[in-house]
Design a protein around this motif. Structure first.
Motif, short mmCIF file in Angstrom:
data_model
loop_
_atom_site.label_atom_id
_atom_site.label_comp_id
_atom_site.label_asym_id
_atom_site.label_seq_id
_atom_site.Cartn_x
_atom_site.Cartn_y
_atom_site.Cartn_z
N VAL A 275 0.85 -1.19 0.00
CA VAL A 275 0.00 0.00 0.00
C VAL A 275 0.88 1.24 0.00
CG1 VAL A 275 -1.96 -1.07 1.14
CG2 VAL A 275 -0.17 -0.05 2.52
N SER A 276 0.35 2.28 -0.60
CA SER A 276 1.11 3.52 -0.67
C SER A 276 0.14 4.69 -0.57
CB SER A 276 1.88 3.58 -1.99
OG SER A 276 2.42 4.87 -2.17
N ARG A 437 8.69 -15.77 3.82
CA ARG A 437 10.00 -15.09 3.75
C ARG A 437 10.13 -14.29 2.46
NH1 ARG A 437 12.02 -13.05 6.80
NH2 ARG A 437 14.18 -13.25 6.12
N THR A 439 7.76 -12.94 0.66
CA THR A 439 6.90 -11.75 0.72
C THR A 439 7.49 -10.71 1.67
OG1 THR A 439 5.03 -13.23 0.36
CG2 THR A 439 4.51 -11.00 1.05
N THR A 440 8.12 -11.19 2.74
CA THR A 440 8.76 -10.25 3.67
C THR A 440 9.91 -9.51 2.98
OG1 THR A 440 8.17 -11.66 5.53
CG2 THR A 440 9.93 -10.07 5.90
N TYR A 441 10.70 -10.24 2.19
CA TYR A 441 11.78 -9.57 1.45
C TYR A 441 11.22 -8.53 0.49
CZ TYR A 441 15.80 -12.31 3.01
OH TYR A 441 16.81 -12.85 3.77
N ALA A 443 8.35 -6.90 0.68
CA ALA A 443 7.80 -5.78 1.44
C ALA A 443 8.91 -4.90 1.99
CB ALA A 443 6.92 -6.31 2.57
N ALA A 444 9.98 -5.53 2.49
CA ALA A 444 11.08 -4.75 3.07
C ALA A 444 11.78 -3.92 2.00
CB ALA A 444 12.06 -5.69 3.76
N ALA A 447 9.62 -1.05 0.95
CA ALA A 447 9.65 -0.01 1.98
C ALA A 447 10.94 0.79 1.88
CB ALA A 447 9.50 -0.63 3.36
N ARG A 448 12.05 0.08 1.76
CA ARG A 448 13.35 0.75 1.67
C ARG A 448 13.39 1.70 0.48
NH1 ARG A 448 18.11 0.18 -1.09
NH2 ARG A 448 17.47 -1.72 -2.18
N ARG A 453 4.33 0.27 1.64
CA ARG A 453 4.51 -0.60 2.78
C ARG A 453 3.76 -1.90 2.56
NH1 ARG A 453 7.60 1.92 6.81
NH2 ARG A 453 7.59 -0.22 7.55
N GLY A 454 4.32 -3.00 3.08
CA GLY A 454 3.75 -4.31 2.80
C GLY A 454 3.19 -4.99 4.02
N ARG A 455 2.12 -5.71 3.79
CA ARG A 455 1.49 -6.48 4.87
C ARG A 455 1.23 -7.90 4.37
NH1 ARG A 455 -3.89 -4.97 8.52
NH2 ARG A 455 -3.19 -6.19 10.30
N LEU A 456 1.63 -8.87 5.18
CA LEU A 456 1.45 -10.28 4.81
C LEU A 456 0.01 -10.72 5.04
CD1 LEU A 456 4.55 -10.09 4.97
CD2 LEU A 456 4.57 -12.29 6.15
N GLN A 461 0.93 -15.59 8.55
CA GLN A 461 1.24 -15.17 9.91
C GLN A 461 0.89 -16.24 10.94
OE1 GLN A 461 -0.62 -11.31 10.75
NE2 GLN A 461 -0.91 -11.07 8.57
#
Lengths: 537, 146
Positions: A275-276, A437, A439-441, A443-444, A447-448, A453-456, A461
Motif C-alpha cells: 500500500v502507498s 519469507r 513476501t517479507t523480502y 515488502a522490506a 519499503a526501503r 509498505r507491505g502487509r502479509l 502469519q
C-alpha cells in the motif's frame, strides 16, 4: 493422416515404429519432429477434434482426497490436450531448479540446465515465438525500463514471455497450428477417440508389445510398435503406468512403488499487499504485463535469488503484482463516461467526472495509453492502466517433493472398465515458510525504496490457518513419473525411458523431479524435442 | 501541525527525554523519509514537513492507524520479543550513543535495518526493527509497562 477410430473396423491392427499415446503439447511436438522421417508414427488421442464431455472428457473423472484437484476441469481431453486452455505464459526453469539442494529432500535432476538449453531455444519456436528472445537486460533496455535498485543478493527480476500465437486464441490452438502437419505427413497416423485400454508385454515384461485402444462406441484397435511414448500429462501418465503394472502383474517402472508419488503443482495465491499513500505509477509501469520487442507480451515479476534460497533453506518461487485501480482516477471517470455513452444512460455526476479527468490529466493520458496498448478496451473491467495505490503480491510456489503427495488408482471404474484416478495432493509447511519469507523480502525492499509498505496475508502469519484457503492449483501436474538415474529414486532415467523397460518412454511434466516456479510448458516442449532427437537416432 | 526535529539527547536520562510526542514525530519522520525522500538517504533538512504531515495522515491513519494503533503493534511486538520489554533497554537500543540527534539516529537505524534485512513482522506489517521498537516504546509510554 488423421482418422477417427470410430470410423474404422473393430479389431483394426496398426503397425508403427513409434506409438505416441496422447496428443497434447508433448505428443504433438514429438510427432511434428518425426514428421517426414523414415519412422512410421501412430499418434493415439483419446478425444476428438474438439471438446466433447460425454464422448471423452468424462473419462477424466476421479477422486480428489487431499487438497482439491480439478481432475476434470484442469485437463482437456481432445487434440491439443491441455494446451487448449493454455495461457501461453512461458519461462524456462532456473539453474537452481536442476540442482540437488540438501535442504529439499528428493530434489535434483540427473541433468542440468545446460543439457536443456539448446532444446529451450527450439521449444520457443514450437511454442509459437517467431524470433529469439532478447536477454532480460536487453529486453528491459528495449522497454526503456530502469527497475528499482532492488538488493540483488535477495531478489531478482524475472521475465515471462507470452506466446504471440495465443493472442489469436481460440483460433490458434495446437490442433490448428499443427493439425496440417499431422494430416499431411505420410508417416504420421493420428487416431482420434482412441482411448488407452491395455498394454501387452513380452513375457519378461521388459518390452511393451502392443497397446489396445478403444472408442466409447466399442471400436478397438491394436497398435504394435517398436517404441511407445506416454504423452498424456502429469496425472494420466502415472495412471497408465499403474494400470499397465496391474494388467501385467508388475514392472512399468513401479518396481519401487514410485509411480504416481511426488505429485506437485505450482500453488498460486495472494501473499500480501503493498500500500502507498501516493499512486504507484512508476512501479505499475514496470512490474506488470508490458509490450516488448516484436510486439511480444512480457510480464515482469520477482524471484528469490538462489543464494537466499540456500541460506534460508527455501524453495524457488516468483511473484507478480496485481494492482487495484484507484476509483478516483481520471481513467475510471472516463470509463464511466464511455459506458454511459454506450448504454445511453447519462448519470447526473458527469460534470464531476469530466472534472476528475481534467484534474488527473497526466495520469489519465498515460493510463489510457497503457490500457489501450495492452489490448484492453476502455469499457472493459479490470485495473490495467488505472493508477493504483495498492497491489496484491501474487505468488507461484515451487513445492517440496513429497512421496505421500500422490496419484493412485481408485476403486471406481470408468466407462472402459479401467480404474479411475485418485489424487491426494499435499502442501507442506516449507511452501508456507517460503511464501512468508519471500513476501517479507519484497515488502522490506519496497519499503526501503519508498514504493510502499507491505502487509502479509493472515495465512502467512499463523500456521493454524489452512493454506488451502489461500492457495489454488494451477493445473500444472508435475512429478509423478520423476526422472532419476537410480531406479530406486525415479520412474524414468535421464533419457525419459521407463526404468526396467526397453521400449517405453514418458514425455511431459510428470518426469520433472522438481517443479521450479516457472510455467512448465516450455520445459515440456524442450524435453519432448530432446526425446524426439533420441528416438530419431 | 508543524514539525520539529527531535531534540538531541545526552548520555544521561535518555529515556526520560524521549517524550511520546517526539516518538510519534520520529515515527512519522521515518515513514515520511522512506516514502518521499531519496530511497534511504538521510535528509539534510526538514524542508518537506508538509509532505511528512500529509503522509502521516494518509499512511498512519489509513494503513497503520493512529498512535493507539501503533501502540497496539508495539504490544504485539513485545509479546514476541519479551527480552525487549524494558523501557530503558529499548531507549538504549533506539538512541544509540547519543552523538546524533534522535531523529537522525532513528532514520539511520531504519535505513540500516532495511539494508541488513533486520525486520519484524507485526500483525502482518513488515517493519524495520527500529520502527517496531518505536511502536514498543509507544506502548510502554501508554503506561502498560515501565
Amino acid at each position: 493422416m488423421i482418422e477417427d477410430l470410430r470410423d474404422l473396423p473393430h479389431g483394426t491392427t496398426v503397425t508403427a515404429d513409434v506409438c505416441l499415446i496422447g496428443a497434447g503439447a508433448a505428443g504433438i511436438t514429438i510427432a511434428r519432429e518425426l514428421a517426414g522421417s523414415t519412422l512410421r508414427v501412430c499418434l493415439a488421442e483419446g478425444g476428438g477434434m474438439q471438446y466433447e464431455y460425454q464422448e471423452s472428457q468424462v473419462l477424466y473423472r476421479g477422486d480428489s482426497i487431499g487438497v482439491p484437484v480439478s481432475l476434470e476441469g484442469g485437463r482437456l481431453r481432445f487434440l491439443g490436450g491441455t494446451t487448449n486452455h493454455w495461457s501461453g505464459r512461458c519461462a524456462p526453469l532456473d539453474d537452481v531448479d536442476f540442482r540437488r539442494r540438501d535442504w529439499i529432500p528428493h530434489s535434483g535432476w540427473p541433468i542440468d540446465r545446460t543439457e536443456l538449453d539448446p532444446y529451450y531455444a527450439r521449444a520457443r519456436t514450437v511454442a509459437g515465438f517467431s524470433s529469439a528472445w532478447l536477454s532480460d537486460a536487453d529486453t528491459l533496455s528495449y522497454l526503456g525500463i530502469a527497475l528499482p535498485s532492488i538488493n540483488e543478493e535477495w531478489l531478482k527480476p524475472f521475465l515471462w514471455h507470452f506466446t504471440p500465437a495465443m493472442k489469436d486464441a481460440p483460433a490458434w490452438r495446437w490442433a490448428n497450428a499443427y493439425g496440417k502437419v499431422l494430416r499431411e505427413s505420410s508417416n504420421i497416423h493420428a487416431l482420434l477417440h482412441a482411448n488407452f485400454k491395455a498394454f501387452s508385454t513380452e513375457k519378461d515384461r521388459s518390452r511393451v508389445r502392443n497397446v489396445t485402444v478403444t472408442s466409447l462406441n466399442g471400436v478397438s484397435a491394436t497398435i504394435f510398435a517398436k517404441i511407445f511414448v506416454l504423452c498424456c500429462g502429469g496425472i494420466e501418465n502415472a495412471r497408465l503406468l499403474l494400470l499397465g503394472a496391474e494388467q501385467n502383474a508388475g514392472s512399468f517402472g513401479n518396481e519401487n512403488d514410485l509411480v504416481g508419488r511426488y505429485f506437485m503443482q505450482h500453488p498460486r495465491g495472494p501473499a500480501g499487499l503493498i500500500v502507498s499513500a501516493e499512486r504507484m505509477s512508476r512501479v505499475q509501469g514496470q512490474f506488470n504485463i508490458l509490450r516488448g520487442p516484436d510486439d511480444l507480451e512480457l510480464e515482469i515479476g520477482l524471484t528469490l535469488t538462489p543464494q537466499i534460497q540456500e541460506k534460508e533453506r527455501l524453495l524457488n518461487c516468483s511473484a507478480v503484482l496485481q494492482y487495484q485501480g484507484d476509483p478516483t482516477s481520471g481513467v475510471t471517470a472516463a470509463q464511466d463516461i464511455w459506458r454511459s455513452l454506450l448504454t445511453g444512460r447519462w448519470s447526473p455526476d458527469m460534470g464531476e467526472k469530466v472534472g476528475r479527468i481534467a484534474g488527473d490529466f497526466g495520469e489519465f493520458v498515460h493510463g489510457l495509453e497503457h490500457r489501450l496498448s495492452s489490448g484492453h478496451t476502455l469499457a472493459r473491467e479490470g485495473s490495467t492502466g488505472i493508477p493504483s495505490r495498492s497491489a496484491t503480491i501474487l505468488l507461484d510456489l515451487e513445492q517440496a517433493p513429497d512421496p505421500d503427495s500422490r496419484i493412485s488408482l481408485s476403486q471406481d471404474r470408468d466407462a472402459l472398465g479401467l480404474r479411475r484416478v485418485q489424487a491426494n495432493w499435499r502442501l507442506s509447511e516449507l511452501e508456507r515458510r517460503t511464501a512468508a519469507r519471500f513476501t517479507t523480502y519484497i515488502a522490506a525492499e519496497f519499503a526501503r525504496l519508498g514504493i510502499g509498505r507491505g502487509r502479509l496475508e493472515p495465512w502467512l502469519q499463523d500456521e493454524r490457518i489452512p493454506m488451502t484457503g489461500a492457495l489454488q492449483e494451477t493445473y500444472h501436474y508435475i512429478g509423478t513419473t520423476r526422472m532419476a538415474d537410480d531406479p530406486r529414486e525415479g520412474v524414468v532415467d535421464r533419457n525419459c525411458a521407463v526404468h526396467g523397460m526397453d521400449n517405453l518412454y514418458v514425455a511431459g511434466s510428470s518426469v520433472f523431479p522438481t517443479a521450479g516456479h516457472a510455467n512448465p510448458t516450455l520445459t515440456i516442449l524442450a524435453l519432448a524435442l530432446r526425446l524426439a532427437d533420441n528416438i530419431r537416432r | 501541525m508543524g514539525f520539529e526535529p527531535p531534540r538531541q539527547i545526552g548520555d544521561h536520562g535518555a529515556a526520560r527525554a524521549l517524550e511520546r510526542r517526539h516518538w510519534l514525530r520520529a515515527f512519522v519522520a521515518l515513514f515520511g523519509v522512506l516514502s518521499f525522500g531519496p530511497p534511504f538517504g538521510v535528509r539534510e533538512s526538514w524542508s518537506e514537513e508538509a509532505h511528512l504531515e500529509k503522509w502521516l495522515r494518509l499512511f498512519s491513519v489509513d494503513f497503520l492507524g493512529d498512535g493507539a494503533a501503533l501502540s497496539h503493534l508495539g504490544a504485539i511486538y513485545l509479546a514476541s520479543n519479551p527480552g525487549e520489554r524494558n523501557r530503558k533497554r529499548l531507549s538504549r537500543l533506539l538512541s544509540g550513543d547519543g552523538t546524533n540527534p534522535v531523529g537522525l539516529s532513528l532514520i539511520e537505524n531504519v535505513a540500516r535495518d532495511w539494508l541488513e534485512h533486520d525486520v519484524a513482522v507485526v500483525e502482518g506489517w513488515v517493519l524495520a526493527r527500529t520502527e517496531a521498537r518505536i511502536c514498543a516504546v509507544l506502548h510502554i509510554m501508554d503506561g502498560a509497562l515501565v
